[in-house]
Design a protein around this motif. Sequence first.
Motif, short mmCIF file in Angstrom:
data_model
loop_
_atom_site.label_atom_id
_atom_site.label_comp_id
_atom_site.label_asym_id
_atom_site.label_seq_id
_atom_site.Cartn_x
_atom_site.Cartn_y
_atom_site.Cartn_z
N LEU A 1 -57.79 34.80 80.77
CA LEU A 1 -58.75 34.15 81.67
C LEU A 1 -59.66 33.19 80.93
O LEU A 1 -60.10 32.18 81.49
N ALA A 2 -59.97 33.51 79.67
CA ALA A 2 -60.81 32.61 78.87
C ALA A 2 -60.10 31.29 78.63
O ALA A 2 -60.73 30.23 78.61
N ALA A 3 -58.78 31.37 78.47
CA ALA A 3 -58.00 30.15 78.24
C ALA A 3 -57.62 29.45 79.53
O ALA A 3 -57.50 28.22 79.57
N ARG A 4 -57.44 30.25 80.60
CA ARG A 4 -57.01 29.69 81.89
C ARG A 4 -57.70 30.46 82.99
O ARG A 4 -57.21 31.50 83.44
N PRO A 5 -58.87 30.01 83.48
CA PRO A 5 -59.62 30.74 84.51
C PRO A 5 -58.81 30.94 85.79
O PRO A 5 -57.93 30.14 86.11
N LEU A 6 -59.12 32.02 86.49
CA LEU A 6 -58.44 32.34 87.74
C LEU A 6 -58.77 31.28 88.79
O LEU A 6 -59.92 31.00 89.07
N LYS A 7 -57.72 30.69 89.37
CA LYS A 7 -57.93 29.68 90.40
C LYS A 7 -58.11 30.35 91.76
O LYS A 7 -57.34 31.25 92.12
N PRO A 8 -59.10 29.92 92.54
CA PRO A 8 -59.28 30.50 93.88
C PRO A 8 -58.17 30.05 94.82
O PRO A 8 -57.58 28.97 94.64
N LEU A 9 -57.87 30.90 95.80
CA LEU A 9 -56.88 30.53 96.81
C LEU A 9 -57.43 29.44 97.71
O LEU A 9 -58.62 29.42 98.03
N ASN A 10 -56.56 28.54 98.13
CA ASN A 10 -56.98 27.39 98.94
C ASN A 10 -56.96 27.73 100.42
O ASN A 10 -56.17 27.20 101.20
N ALA A 11 -57.81 28.66 100.81
CA ALA A 11 -57.90 29.08 102.21
C ALA A 11 -58.51 27.97 103.06
O ALA A 11 -59.16 27.06 102.53
N PRO A 12 -58.34 28.06 104.40
CA PRO A 12 -57.71 29.14 105.15
C PRO A 12 -56.18 28.97 105.26
O PRO A 12 -55.66 27.87 105.10
N PHE A 13 -55.53 30.11 105.56
CA PHE A 13 -54.09 30.14 105.75
C PHE A 13 -53.81 30.63 107.17
O PHE A 13 -53.97 31.82 107.46
#
Length: 498
Positions: A192-204
């Motif tokens: 995660l330090a190297a590649r942060p968690l991407k949020p989901l592109n809601a809404p679905f």
Amino acid sequence: MSFAKLDELGKRLEAIEHAQAMLSVDEAVQMPSGGGEKRAEAMAMLAGMYHELATAPQIADWIGAATDEALDEMQQAALREFQRVYTNMTCLSADFVRKQVGARVRSEQLWRELRPAGDWSGFLPAFEGVVATARKEAQLRSVALQLDPYDAMIEQYDPGNRTADIAPVFAELKAFLKDFVPHAIARQREKLAARPLKPLNAPFPIEKQKALGLAIMEALGFDFEHGRLDISHHPFCGGVPTDVRMTTRYVTSDFLTALMGILHETGHGLYEQGLPKRWSHWPLGKARGMAIHESQSLFVEKQIARSPEFWEWAMPHVREHLGEDAIAGWELEDVLAHVHWIERGLIRVDADEATYPLHVILRFEIEKDLIEDKLAPKDVPEVWDAKMNEYLGLSTIDNPKDGPMQDVHWPSGAFGYFPSYTLGAMIAAQQWAALQQAQPNVREDMRSGRFVGLNDWRREHIWSQASRWSTPELLERATGEKLNAKHFAEHLRQRYLA
């Protein structure tokens, strides 16, 4: 002939089972609230009819006489399973069952009322009552089945499994996980330090999520001529093998929740659809217990659907059905970061595949001591907290709602069920190891969306065997070895530490 009478009995029981299953599915999916009272009456009537038919005294005579008849190999296997089921259904008296049902209903009702506030002291008297009846049930079954009391309870869910075999495997797995989980979480932090968690592109939108789920179900081999997908409050797989009814639930903020639920239930559904139709009216033709059933759902959800190869194939389908913006800018590693997330938590049903077994082992150890009268119900919160601290570094001492009151199993009297969950995960990993040996290109097949070989192997070794063998025998015949914790441990190492 006596076996012919058992055969006809099986057809009548199967017809009632079919009606019960469809009424149950309809109740969960689309029955209007006003239909509840009469639906309950109808289901109770069918349950009574089924029990009366299945426990009739003359069945014992038919089974006895059939042993002297010229039966083929499958009829002999069917007769053994008729005997096993009949013994399990008749070893409790009607008077005891009535008292037991009363204790369970009172306990579950109080649990639903008191759990939100975590009122353990208010719940305790009812819990003591249900534990007392469970201990009595275990003793009665123990005598009839010639098993230790807790083994007699496990037998109701996983025929053939015994504590003497399960306990050492669980002990080995527990020791591994207590060391593994901190290392896996540390590795996750590094990523995660190297590649942060991407949020989901809601809404679905729900309809788009449903279309995605249906497309992936079809690719995995689900037969829509003999099944369907609906919506319910809690996902389940029900119905009968010729008419499998699956459900999920959707949230517009997260498409992965519903999709993973669909994939899990698809595993159950494929197993049901793969059972041998020629034996469907015999106990022999039913699924072989909860651990094997759970292994089939977890095989799809964990071994297949959380693998990198699956997501290489699935990501274009996500874009097609949810739209380009659904995972815009995402690469494979971004999806895997979500589906491989590990986090310590108090709640079993929310746990990931690495921490989940520790929740189950904790319950296995406690309920075994409860049934064997080595632990008093009043002491469960303290023991629960001690084990939760030791296994996951969390405390529930002042929070029974998220401790021993979180599951419905014990309030409803289902002792002996919990081991099935982790046994299923271990069996799934062991099956995958055997499958990889038989089909070295299986990961490449998944990358290309080819799941026929996967299903053919499971159809031959698991689905087509139904209840011909005990749970341990079925596993050994399918994989060439007894239950072995090393396969699940290696699966976790490869996924989270490699």
